[in-house]
Motif scaffolding. Sequence first.
Motif, mmCIF file in Angstrom:
data_model
loop_
_atom_site.group_PDB
_atom_site.id
_atom_site.type_symbol
_atom_site.label_atom_id
_atom_site.label_comp_id
_atom_site.label_asym_id
_atom_site.label_seq_id
_atom_site.Cartn_x
_atom_site.Cartn_y
_atom_site.Cartn_z
ATOM 1 N N ALA A 89 0.824 -1.217 0.000
ATOM 2 C CA ALA A 89 0.000 0.000 0.000
ATOM 3 C C ALA A 89 0.854 1.261 0.000
ATOM 4 O O ALA A 89 0.340 2.357 -0.261
ATOM 5 C CB ALA A 89 -0.943 -0.002 1.196
ATOM 6 N N SER A 90 2.164 1.123 0.284
ATOM 7 C CA SER A 90 2.998 2.330 0.266
ATOM 8 C C SER A 90 3.236 2.810 -1.171
ATOM 9 O O SER A 90 3.792 3.883 -1.381
ATOM 10 C CB SER A 90 4.325 2.080 0.990
ATOM 11 O OG SER A 90 5.048 1.115 0.283
ATOM 12 N N LEU A 91 2.807 2.022 -2.167
ATOM 13 C CA LEU A 91 2.897 2.489 -3.562
ATOM 14 C C LEU A 91 1.836 3.553 -3.852
ATOM 15 O O LEU A 91 1.845 4.179 -4.908
ATOM 16 C CB LEU A 91 2.712 1.313 -4.534
ATOM 17 C CG LEU A 91 3.841 0.285 -4.565
ATOM 18 C CD1 LEU A 91 3.460 -0.909 -5.434
ATOM 19 C CD2 LEU A 91 5.127 0.924 -5.102
ATOM 20 N N HIS A 92 0.928 3.749 -2.903
ATOM 21 C CA HIS A 92 -0.128 4.763 -3.086
ATOM 22 C C HIS A 92 0.475 6.163 -3.189
ATOM 23 O O HIS A 92 1.259 6.569 -2.336
ATOM 24 C CB HIS A 92 -1.098 4.707 -1.901
ATOM 25 C CG HIS A 92 -2.071 5.841 -1.878
ATOM 26 N ND1 HIS A 92 -2.994 6.055 -2.878
ATOM 27 C CD2 HIS A 92 -2.268 6.838 -0.968
ATOM 28 C CE1 HIS A 92 -3.712 7.130 -2.587
ATOM 29 N NE2 HIS A 92 -3.288 7.625 -1.437
ATOM 30 N N ASP A 93 0.094 6.870 -4.246
ATOM 31 C CA ASP A 93 0.532 8.248 -4.442
ATOM 32 C C ASP A 93 -0.734 9.114 -4.406
ATOM 33 O O ASP A 93 -1.532 9.087 -5.351
ATOM 34 C CB ASP A 93 1.222 8.336 -5.826
ATOM 35 C CG ASP A 93 1.514 9.768 -6.218
ATOM 36 O OD1 ASP A 93 1.199 10.691 -5.438
ATOM 37 O OD2 ASP A 93 2.064 9.961 -7.331
ATOM 38 N N PRO A 94 -0.932 9.873 -3.307
ATOM 39 C CA PRO A 94 -2.194 10.610 -3.156
ATOM 40 C C PRO A 94 -2.529 11.507 -4.344
ATOM 41 O O PRO A 94 -3.699 11.732 -4.641
ATOM 42 C CB PRO A 94 -1.974 11.446 -1.897
ATOM 43 C CG PRO A 94 -0.830 10.820 -1.193
ATOM 44 C CD PRO A 94 0.009 10.116 -2.210
ATOM 45 N N SER A 95 -1.486 12.005 -5.037
ATOM 46 C CA SER A 95 -1.791 12.873 -6.179
ATOM 47 C C SER A 95 -1.859 12.086 -7.492
ATOM 48 O O SER A 95 -1.945 12.678 -8.571
ATOM 49 C CB SER A 95 -0.739 13.980 -6.283
ATOM 50 O OG SER A 95 0.518 13.375 -6.480
ATOM 51 N N GLY A 96 -1.807 10.773 -7.405
ATOM 52 C CA GLY A 96 -1.857 9.931 -8.614
ATOM 53 C C GLY A 96 -3.136 10.178 -9.402
ATOM 54 O O GLY A 96 -4.206 10.329 -8.835
ATOM 55 N N LYS A 97 -3.000 10.195 -10.723
ATOM 56 C CA LYS A 97 -4.158 10.477 -11.585
ATOM 57 C C LYS A 97 -4.980 9.223 -11.855
ATOM 58 O O LYS A 97 -6.129 9.290 -12.295
ATOM 59 C CB LYS A 97 -3.685 11.066 -12.922
ATOM 60 C CG LYS A 97 -3.281 12.519 -12.816
ATOM 61 C CD LYS A 97 -4.523 13.384 -12.705
ATOM 62 C CE LYS A 97 -4.243 14.830 -12.388
ATOM 63 N NZ LYS A 97 -5.381 15.517 -11.792
ATOM 64 N N ASN A 98 -4.370 8.070 -11.661
ATOM 65 C CA ASN A 98 -5.070 6.819 -11.967
ATOM 66 C C ASN A 98 -5.312 6.010 -10.692
ATOM 67 O O ASN A 98 -4.586 6.160 -9.722
ATOM 68 C CB ASN A 98 -4.241 5.976 -12.938
ATOM 69 C CG ASN A 98 -3.944 6.745 -14.207
ATOM 70 O OD1 ASN A 98 -4.788 7.505 -14.675
ATOM 71 N ND2 ASN A 98 -2.752 6.570 -14.741
ATOM 72 N N ILE A 99 -6.333 5.157 -10.760
ATOM 73 C CA ILE A 99 -6.629 4.289 -9.614
ATOM 74 C C ILE A 99 -6.464 2.833 -10.038
ATOM 75 O O ILE A 99 -7.008 2.431 -11.073
ATOM 76 C CB ILE A 99 -8.094 4.461 -9.143
ATOM 77 C CG1 ILE A 99 -8.426 5.905 -8.840
ATOM 78 C CG2 ILE A 99 -8.394 3.558 -7.947
ATOM 79 C CD1 ILE A 99 -7.954 6.416 -7.531
ATOM 80 N N MET A 100 -5.724 2.093 -9.243
ATOM 81 C CA MET A 100 -5.660 0.641 -9.438
ATOM 82 C C MET A 100 -6.668 0.037 -8.468
ATOM 83 O O MET A 100 -6.505 0.172 -7.237
ATOM 84 C CB MET A 100 -4.253 0.112 -9.130
ATOM 85 C CG MET A 100 -3.172 0.718 -9.995
ATOM 86 S SD MET A 100 -3.307 0.196 -11.736
ATOM 87 C CE MET A 100 -2.487 1.569 -12.560
ATOM 88 N N LEU A 101 -7.714 -0.553 -8.995
ATOM 89 C CA LEU A 101 -8.753 -1.140 -8.133
ATOM 90 C C LEU A 101 -8.289 -2.506 -7.647
ATOM 91 O O LEU A 101 -7.805 -3.332 -8.434
ATOM 92 C CB LEU A 101 -10.061 -1.265 -8.904
ATOM 93 C CG LEU A 101 -10.734 0.067 -9.234
ATOM 94 C CD1 LEU A 101 -11.926 -0.133 -10.157
ATOM 95 C CD2 LEU A 101 -11.168 0.783 -7.951
ATOM 96 N N LEU A 102 -8.437 -2.731 -6.353
ATOM 97 C CA LEU A 102 -7.847 -3.937 -5.765
ATOM 98 C C LEU A 102 -8.887 -4.972 -5.341
ATOM 99 O O LEU A 102 -8.528 -6.106 -5.033
ATOM 100 C CB LEU A 102 -6.990 -3.539 -4.553
ATOM 101 C CG LEU A 102 -5.881 -2.528 -4.883
ATOM 102 C CD1 LEU A 102 -5.179 -2.056 -3.616
ATOM 103 C CD2 LEU A 102 -4.870 -3.112 -5.860
ATOM 104 N N GLY A 103 -10.138 -4.610 -5.308
ATOM 105 C CA GLY A 103 -11.119 -5.643 -4.952
ATOM 106 C C GLY A 103 -12.531 -5.100 -4.822
ATOM 107 O O GLY A 103 -12.747 -4.029 -4.270
ATOM 108 N N LEU A 104 -13.474 -5.862 -5.380
ATOM 109 C CA LEU A 104 -14.902 -5.555 -5.248
ATOM 110 C C LEU A 104 -15.540 -6.735 -4.520
ATOM 111 O O LEU A 104 -15.464 -7.874 -4.998
ATOM 112 C CB LEU A 104 -15.522 -5.391 -6.643
ATOM 113 C CG LEU A 104 -17.040 -5.240 -6.722
ATOM 114 C CD1 LEU A 104 -17.520 -3.960 -6.017
ATOM 115 C CD2 LEU A 104 -17.497 -5.210 -8.191
#
Length: 259
Positions: A172-187
Amino acid sequence: MSYKKSYEDAVKELSLMLMYLTRVQDNNEFCPYRELSWKGYDFQLMDQLSQEDLIYQPRSRRGYDKYLYLTASGRQRAQELLEEYGLCDKALNERYEFRSIFPHEADQAADIENICFPPHEACTPAMMKDRIEKVPDLFLVAVDRATGQIAGFLNGIATNEYSFRDEFFSDASLHDPSGKNIMLLGLDVLPQHRGQGLAKEIVFQYLRREWEKGRKMLLLTCLKPKVKMYKRMGFRDQGIANSSWGGEQWHEMSYVLNI
Ligand SMILES: CC(C)(COP(=O)(O)OP(=O)(O)OC[C@H]1O[C@@H](n2cnc3c(N)ncnc32)[C@H](O)[C@@H]1OP(=O)(O)O)[C@@H](O)C(=O)NCCC(=O)NCCS
């Protein structure tokens, strides 16, 4: 004296409900995020609904297109009508609260993940807790108002990368709050809450929330049997993903929100 609807009013209301119930989520890079419905209704009636700002009918040089968009007020009116007519959509928003996750709900989310996915695909409780600690605002949970318990959720992390990789699941530390894209991890939707459109509503609300934040694209990976489901929600199948999570072959699906 009991009130009876006029024939015209009934046709109008039933048509709006049908437009809503048969809607699909549009995935068109050239317009913002919307829900569309294919046309098959009386022209005058559609003009009237347009004038009332319940639908929007796009036009091209050749005339009107074959689909229409539900406006936000059209969507809301359709939900109210479904309730009024005693149909089962039951305004999911009344039954469930949709919001980000709270830290104290981490155990619940980890339990739901274990119920929804086989062990080799599920995110571990430790990974789930780490994600919730670091990125709670990229969770969207549906909480059953009657019990206060989570019925389902969708979660992701933000990045400026454009392709899915398995490290997003575990780190989860790969999270970049200003990132323009979202990698969805689970529904995830608990079995007792399935089959009433809750997953679709969670995805809808997630897309709308991230669209409003100006995100560009959402990506996810899924197994072949789920490709059709995500396509119906507006995602595009990009083919086989660069992922071997759980030893399975995954499809990468994308949704463009803003360009
Ligand atoms: C898949 C899941 C999220 C669906 O939840 P749900 O609330 O029952 O889904 P909805 O009622 O919103 O259905 C949305 C659409 O998906 C379809 N769908 C639902 N479950 C499906 C499944 N297991 N496989 C394929 N399609 C499915 C529905 O038919 C519906 O299609 P429609 O748009 O044509 O009406 C839920 O069954 C679940 O949590 N499963 C285990 C975890 C999982 O597989 N998650 C997604 C994988 S990435």
